[in-house]
Design a protein around this motif. Structure first.
Motif, short mmCIF file in Angstrom:
data_model
loop_
_atom_site.label_atom_id
_atom_site.label_comp_id
_atom_site.label_asym_id
_atom_site.label_seq_id
_atom_site.Cartn_x
_atom_site.Cartn_y
_atom_site.Cartn_z
N TYR A 72 0.82 -1.25 0.06
CA TYR A 72 0.04 0.04 -0.08
C TYR A 72 0.70 1.36 -0.16
O TYR A 72 1.77 1.58 0.94
CB TYR A 72 -0.97 0.08 1.15
CG TYR A 72 -1.92 -0.98 1.25
CD1 TYR A 72 -1.95 -2.04 0.45
CD2 TYR A 72 -2.94 -1.20 2.51
CE1 TYR A 72 -2.87 -2.97 0.32
CE2 TYR A 72 -3.87 -2.04 2.60
CZ TYR A 72 -3.96 -3.02 1.30
OH TYR A 72 -4.97 -4.12 1.40
N PRO A 73 0.76 2.20 -0.99
CA PRO A 73 1.57 3.35 -0.90
C PRO A 73 1.41 4.29 0.29
O PRO A 73 2.52 4.92 0.40
CB PRO A 73 1.06 3.90 -2.26
CG PRO A 73 -0.19 3.39 -2.77
CD PRO A 73 -0.42 2.15 -1.95
N TRP A 74 0.12 4.26 0.81
CA TRP A 74 -0.01 5.14 2.05
C TRP A 74 0.66 4.65 3.22
O TRP A 74 0.37 5.29 4.39
CB TRP A 74 -1.50 5.44 1.98
CG TRP A 74 -2.30 4.24 2.18
CD1 TRP A 74 -2.79 3.52 3.50
CD2 TRP A 74 -3.04 3.44 1.49
NE1 TRP A 74 -3.51 2.58 3.10
CE2 TRP A 74 -3.62 2.37 2.03
CE3 TRP A 74 -3.12 3.72 -0.06
CZ2 TRP A 74 -4.69 1.73 1.35
CZ3 TRP A 74 -4.00 2.67 -0.84
CH2 TRP A 74 -4.62 1.76 -0.20
N ARG A 75 1.19 3.49 3.17
CA ARG A 75 1.82 2.73 4.53
C ARG A 75 3.33 2.63 4.38
O ARG A 75 3.95 2.33 3.10
CB ARG A 75 1.41 1.57 4.69
CG ARG A 75 -0.17 1.40 5.34
CD ARG A 75 -0.58 0.16 5.57
NE ARG A 75 -1.97 0.26 6.45
CZ ARG A 75 -2.10 -0.35 7.68
NH1 ARG A 75 -0.92 -1.08 8.13
NH2 ARG A 75 -3.01 -0.40 8.45
N LEU A 95 0.30 -4.61 8.62
CA LEU A 95 -1.13 -4.97 8.22
C LEU A 95 -1.71 -6.06 8.52
O LEU A 95 -2.88 -6.26 9.31
CB LEU A 95 -1.15 -4.53 6.49
CG LEU A 95 -2.57 -4.41 6.08
CD1 LEU A 95 -3.62 -3.53 6.54
CD2 LEU A 95 -2.47 -4.42 4.57
N TRP A 128 7.52 3.40 -2.58
CA TRP A 128 7.86 4.06 -3.84
C TRP A 128 9.31 4.44 -3.63
O TRP A 128 10.31 4.97 -4.52
CB TRP A 128 7.21 5.27 -4.16
CG TRP A 128 6.92 6.19 -2.93
CD1 TRP A 128 5.66 6.24 -2.35
CD2 TRP A 128 7.48 7.42 -2.60
NE1 TRP A 128 5.55 7.04 -1.32
CE2 TRP A 128 7.02 7.94 -1.61
CE3 TRP A 128 8.80 8.04 -2.98
CZ2 TRP A 128 7.18 8.98 -0.83
CZ3 TRP A 128 9.10 9.11 -2.31
CH2 TRP A 128 8.21 9.90 -1.15
N ARG A 170 -9.14 -0.32 6.13
CA ARG A 170 -7.72 -0.33 5.63
C ARG A 170 -7.46 -0.28 4.23
O ARG A 170 -6.37 -0.05 3.88
CB ARG A 170 -7.24 -1.77 6.25
CG ARG A 170 -7.22 -1.77 7.73
CD ARG A 170 -6.32 -2.72 8.38
NE ARG A 170 -6.13 -2.31 9.65
CZ ARG A 170 -6.94 -2.52 10.89
NH1 ARG A 170 -8.20 -2.84 10.42
NH2 ARG A 170 -6.38 -2.10 12.08
N LEU A 171 -8.41 -1.02 3.50
CA LEU A 171 -8.18 -1.03 1.96
C LEU A 171 -9.07 -0.04 1.10
O LEU A 171 -8.86 0.89 0.41
CB LEU A 171 -8.10 -2.26 1.40
CG LEU A 171 -8.19 -2.52 -0.20
CD1 LEU A 171 -6.50 -2.00 -0.39
CD2 LEU A 171 -8.22 -4.06 -0.51
N PRO A 229 -9.10 3.90 1.98
CA PRO A 229 -7.87 4.85 1.33
C PRO A 229 -7.81 4.67 -0.02
O PRO A 229 -7.30 5.75 -0.29
CB PRO A 229 -6.66 3.86 2.30
CG PRO A 229 -7.24 3.20 3.22
CD PRO A 229 -8.73 2.89 2.98
N SER A 230 -8.07 3.72 -0.25
CA SER A 230 -8.01 3.43 -2.34
C SER A 230 -9.09 4.34 -2.72
O SER A 230 -8.91 4.93 -4.02
CB SER A 230 -8.39 2.21 -2.60
OG SER A 230 -7.51 1.34 -1.94
N ARG A 287 0.72 13.10 1.01
CA ARG A 287 1.02 12.29 2.36
C ARG A 287 0.70 10.75 2.22
O ARG A 287 1.55 9.72 2.60
CB ARG A 287 0.30 12.80 3.52
CG ARG A 287 0.68 14.01 4.05
CD ARG A 287 0.22 14.41 5.37
NE ARG A 287 1.10 14.69 6.31
CZ ARG A 287 0.71 14.98 7.68
NH1 ARG A 287 -0.47 14.74 7.91
NH2 ARG A 287 1.67 15.39 8.50
N MET A 288 -0.18 10.33 1.53
CA MET A 288 -0.56 9.10 1.31
C MET A 288 0.11 8.36 0.14
O MET A 288 -0.03 7.38 -0.17
CB MET A 288 -2.20 8.96 0.82
CG MET A 288 -3.04 9.35 2.03
SD MET A 288 -4.70 9.09 1.60
CE MET A 288 -4.99 7.35 1.09
N GLY A 289 1.25 9.22 -0.28
CA GLY A 289 1.91 8.71 -1.50
C GLY A 289 1.14 8.23 -2.73
O GLY A 289 1.49 7.38 -3.43
#
Ligand SMILES: Nc1ncnc2c1ncn2[C@@H]1O[C@H](COP(=O)(O)OP(=O)(O)OP(=O)(O)O)[C@@H](O)[C@H]1O
Ligand SMILES: [Mg+2]
Lengths: 256, 290
Positions: free
Chosen positions: A88-91, A99, A133, B204-205, B208-209, B286-288
């Motif tokens: 996950y890019p946000w983690r 996770l 990334w 969690r998925l 955010p997605s 921030r979330m990339g």
């Protein structure tokens, strides 16, 4: 560890049934490193997905750890590594490995310890706070393996985890994976298209062939458990590789 | 900085065109006035007149700017920045209905999207209604909403916010359904291998997605909310709000007032949408995901 008896799976598609697996029989012992090799479409992924309860067989029986795949999944008996790292890019890397631990309800301190341990195991210590990334493709794939190792599963299912990586990185990761397997004593099922990779890694090589998807040969490796990279130059290694190639050819006319 | 020159060129061109159009549109009235007084206008007198009429067909830019300044900055300087004649006051009235309607619309939109993604029956049945709701012209139902709510004793902010909500929930539903469905089959399979619950998969998925989709929808929804609030002020003969200014302006032929209210509304929309854009940039970075 895994026992498949007359396992079959037929997909009903728009242009008729596809026999992805037909009468597959296989016994995998605890601690085995099993490679599945065969031409595209021979049902390697499907077989692995059946073990993981992501696909439902239409015939025969399949037991994982002595229980049904569904029970095995619910008791979190296996870790699955997909072809793409899928972080996950946000983690952060640490957050990604955490996770499954969060989902499974491990305690906070336990999580920290486990994240540290598996990051060391895959040689990524110090990258816990980096984002995906910021890592190379090979490092991301290592992180995804670490994620599958973080919880207590004795079985690791890997579907072409190194398929998208170049030869050199691949050699390196193969070596690390063997180390890891030696140290953790897990059972590993590993899908690959590469004969040298299969021979180098496995204690057991399963050769498959398509239409219908079936197992045509199971080769028990005579190589020692401990294998330096240059074992691939020995006559014994080349002999096994030759048998695998013969098996592939037999199952697929002359196409391979 | 390199972008500045082209932007300024375009702005200057637009203003020049506006002035020219003001001359063209207002000249007739100026000539009629002069004829009645038995005078003939020189070209320069004609132009000067078209740019300074009281009730021009099209006010010149500087007239609008002066009007806006007189009803905003100048009043602030006098210490009456929030009096009932100030555009800040009217903008605030419209903004509060916009904001409330936007929040309600976003909440409704997200709730419907979750229902559609998780519930088969809702998936099959809700979307056609959502789409149908948007094919009804808002001008047709706005008065009905206001009248019905007034009849049950609800007036003021809420009816206007309801119209804003009605317009703004739509882009949020559409965007969020797409966003909540954006995780790949592989990501969902992965959750399954961990035996994650529907709740865990959502927080969690899926959620955010969906963020990039949400923000895009929020921008559209915010603009729609503002339109809704203004439209909501029209049929009630409201005394406050940018819509009320538009309406009053058109009753009395106060074109300068109409234009300044329009420009104020456009500015408000730009600021609000820009604000969401800013939050979007920060969040996604921030979330990339940016
Ligand atoms: N969900 C599905 N629906 C219909 N047919 C499917 C589905 N998944 C796989 N198949 C078919 O089942 C057969 C086996 O597919 P599978 O993905 O297991 O092959 P594979 O050995 O993993 O191939 P590759 O080496 O290309 O990954 C193929 O013919 C494929 O088209
Ligand atoms: Mg495959």
């Amino acid at each position: 560890m895994i026992s498949a008896r007359n396992l079959s799976l037929t997909f009903q598609t728009g242009d008729g049934p596809v026999h992805a697996l037909k009468d597959v029989r296989l016994e995998v012992q605890k601690g085995d490193f099993v490679s599945f090799i065969g031409p595209s479409g021979c049902g390697k992924t499907t077989f692995l997905r059946c073990m993981a309860d992501l696909e439902h067989p239409t015939g025969g029986s399949l037991a994982v750890n002595g229980i049904s795949p569904e029970e095995a999944r619910k008791s979190r008996a296996y870790g699955y590594v997909f072809q793409a790292a899928g972080l996950y890019p946000w983690r952060t890397i640490g957050g990604n490995i955490r996770l499954p631990l969060e989902i499974m309800g491990y305690g906070r301190e336990d999580q920290d310890v486990r994240v540290k341990r598996v990051l060391e195991l895959v040689d990524l210590a110090g990258f816990e706070r980096k984002y995906p990334w910021q890592l190379s493709g090979g490092m991301q794939q290592r992180a995804s393996i670490a994620r599958a190792l973080a919880f207590d599963a004795d079985l690791l299912l890997m579907d072409e985890p190194f398929g998208a990586l170049d030869e050199i990185v691949r050699d390196h990761l193969n070596e690390q994976l063997l180390h890891l397997w030696e140290r953790t004593n897990k059972t590993i099922c590993f899908v690959t298209h590469s004969i040298p990779e299969a021979v180098y890694l496995s204690t057991k090589i399963v050769v498959m062939s398509p239409r219908p998807g079936r197992i045509t040969d199971v080769i028990e490796s005579t190589l020692p458990r401990h294998r330096p990279l240059d074992i691939r130059e020995t006559p014994e290694f080349l002999e096994i590789a030759h048998r695998v190639r013969e098996g592939l050819r037999a199952g697929h006319g002359d196409a391979v | 900085m390199r972008n500045l020159l082209p932007v300024l060129t375009i702005v200057a061109t637009l203003i020049a065109l506006w002035y020219a159009a003001a001359v063209a549109l207002n000249a007739q009235w100026a000539r009629d006035q002069a004829a009645r007084a038995g005078e003939t206008l020189t070209m320069s007198a004609l132009v000067a007149d078209t740019w300074s009429q009281d009730k021009p067909k099209l006010p010149a830019p500087h007239q609008v700017v002066t009007e806006i300044w007189n009803t905003t900055g100048a009043m602030v300087l006098e210490g009456r920045g929030f009096s009932k004649r100030s555009l800040f006051y009217h903008s605030w009235i419209t903004f509060s209905a916009t904001a409330l309607g936007f929040l309600l619309g976003t909440a409704l939109g997200i709730a419907l999207a979750i229902g559609i993604v998780y519930n088969r029956t809702m998936d099959m049945s809700v979307m056609p209604w959502v789409i149908a709701s948007q094919t009804i012209p808002i001008l047709a139902i706005a008065p009905m909403i206001i009248v019905v709510l007034n009849a049950v004793g609800i007036s003021g902010l809420l009816p206007k916010a309801m119209i804003s909500m009605y317009l703004s929930f739509f882009p949020v539903v559409v965007g969020m359904v797409k966003g909540l469905r954006s995780p790949t089959p592989m990501q969902l399979d992965q959750m399954r291998t961990w035996n994650a619950s529907a709740n865990q998969t959502f927080w969690r998925l899926r959620l955010p997605s969906s963020m990039p989709y949400l923000f895009t929808s929020l921008k559209v929804g915010m603009a729609a909310s503002l339109v809704g609030a203004i439209v909501g002020e029209l049929p009630t003969g409201a005394v406050a709000g940018l819509g009320a200014r538009l309406l009053a302006g058109s009753y009395y032929g106060q074109t300068i007032q109409i234009w300044s209210a329009l420009i104020m509304a456009a500015t408000l929309a730009a600021v609000l949408v820009g604000l969401i854009g800013l939050i979007q940039r920060i969040t996604l970075k921030r979330m990339g995901m940016a």
